[in-house]
Design a protein around this motif. Structure first.
Motif, mmCIF file in Angstrom:
data_model
loop_
_atom_site.group_PDB
_atom_site.id
_atom_site.type_symbol
_atom_site.label_atom_id
_atom_site.label_comp_id
_atom_site.label_asym_id
_atom_site.label_seq_id
_atom_site.Cartn_x
_atom_site.Cartn_y
_atom_site.Cartn_z
ATOM 1 N N ALA A 18 -7.253 -27.979 12.362
ATOM 2 C CA ALA A 18 -6.765 -27.964 13.751
ATOM 3 C C ALA A 18 -6.268 -26.568 14.127
ATOM 4 C CB ALA A 18 -5.643 -28.985 13.914
ATOM 5 N N LEU A 24 -6.882 -32.643 20.197
ATOM 6 C CA LEU A 24 -6.912 -32.688 18.730
ATOM 7 C C LEU A 24 -6.577 -34.084 18.212
ATOM 8 C CD1 LEU A 24 -4.953 -29.352 18.183
ATOM 9 C CD2 LEU A 24 -7.428 -29.682 17.874
ATOM 10 N N GLY A 71 -2.911 -32.129 14.583
ATOM 11 C CA GLY A 71 -2.847 -31.213 15.726
ATOM 12 C C GLY A 71 -1.414 -30.824 16.051
#
Ligand SMILES: [Zn+2]
Length: 282
Positions: A188, A108, A29
């Motif tokens: 992501a 994330l 992320g």
């Protein structure tokens, strides 16, 4: 102190917060948000409506050391702490005001085993996260986490999703696959772009809806003493009732209570933390 990036559109719209590296070694992320921040700064992508807030590294000390946490799991203490006792509780005090002031949060993460399948969590389904989850580029949604924790008397834990829900907002957790997988950062990145399009924040066609299998989480198992998993289990591997899953060094064997799936097995789980979860197709 955490680093926060804010982008406001000219028109009113939803407030959307994206968090990464709540667990310091889950950096897919972070890579995705840094890529996106680069494009936003160069105006290759522009927020037209609403407000986007990005936190690429929620746990800076753990991120520096490439470990999950420094003192405790930030995603179990995500609530305001009047008298914070740990580094992670201090971080929660910085992040919670953001969660409280954004209608939608996407958190994330990534998982422990190579070949882990990416998936989303949906703890509190509502009209905000259902359409968001529909456009996330993953094939599985795990549900029932709060009920599972309540059933096992562990409801004192506060995740990002639970804190958002407590504030009357919505959060969804995306597990992008194995920490080190090259595809994880791409998933992501695509997830955030799809979310921005679905929320009407950028000018882009509506992303395709991806079919999802729904898995209901039923049990979690805390590793109580030294031991090992009996197979090289991967997330979402099918298991049968009675299958021997793990053994403690004293010979105690842990078996599956029913047919279903093993979820988030962590061969390196520390004693006192979640070793694996069990679920069934919902
Ligand atoms: Zn995580």
């Amino acid at each position: 102190m955490i680093e926060i990036f804010e982008y406001c559109g000219k028109e009113d719209g939803i407030s959307f917060l994206v968090l990464a590296a709540v667990h310091g070694n889950e950096t897919a992320g972070t890579k995705a948000l840094r890529r996106l921040i680069g494009q936003l700064e160069k105006r290759e992508i522009e927020i037209g409506k609403g407000k986007l807030t990005l936190v690429p590294v929620c746990n800076p000390a753990a991120y520096q050391k490439n470990v999950r946490e420094t003192e405790e799991n930030l995603n179990r203490v995500m609530k305001p702490h009047q008298n914070p006792q740990t580094y992670e509780q201090k971080l929660a005090n910085e992040i919670c005001p953001l969660i409280a002031t954004h209608r939608m949060t996407l958190d994330l993460h990534s998982t422990h085993c190579p070949e882990d399948v990416p998936f989303a969590f949906c703890d509190y389904a509502d009209e905000y996260n259902k359409p968001l989850i529909a456009v996330l580029p993953v094939g599985y949604v795990l549900e029932g986490w709060p009920q599972m924790y309540a059933a096992q008397n562990a409801i004192s834990d506060f995740s990002t999703e639970r804190y958002a829900h407590t504030c009357g907002n919505t959060a969804t957790t995306l597990e992008c696959g194995y920490h080190e997988a090259e595809t994880a950062a791409e998933i992501a990145y695509q997830a955030v772009l799809n979310a921005l399009a679905a929320l009407g924040m950028i000018e882009a066609p509506m992303p395709p809806l991806m079919d999802k299998k729904h898995i209901l989480m039923k049990y979690f198992v805390i590793k109580e003493k030294s031991g090992r998993l009996l197979k090289n289990y991967k997330h979402l591997d099918k298991i049968r009732a009675g299958e021997k899953l793990a053994v403690y060094d004293d010979g105690t064997i842990l078996t599956a209570p029913q047919d279903g799936f093993i979820l988030l097995p962590n061969p390196d789980a520390k004693i006192g933390t979640e070793w694996y979860y069990l679920g069934k197709q919902g």
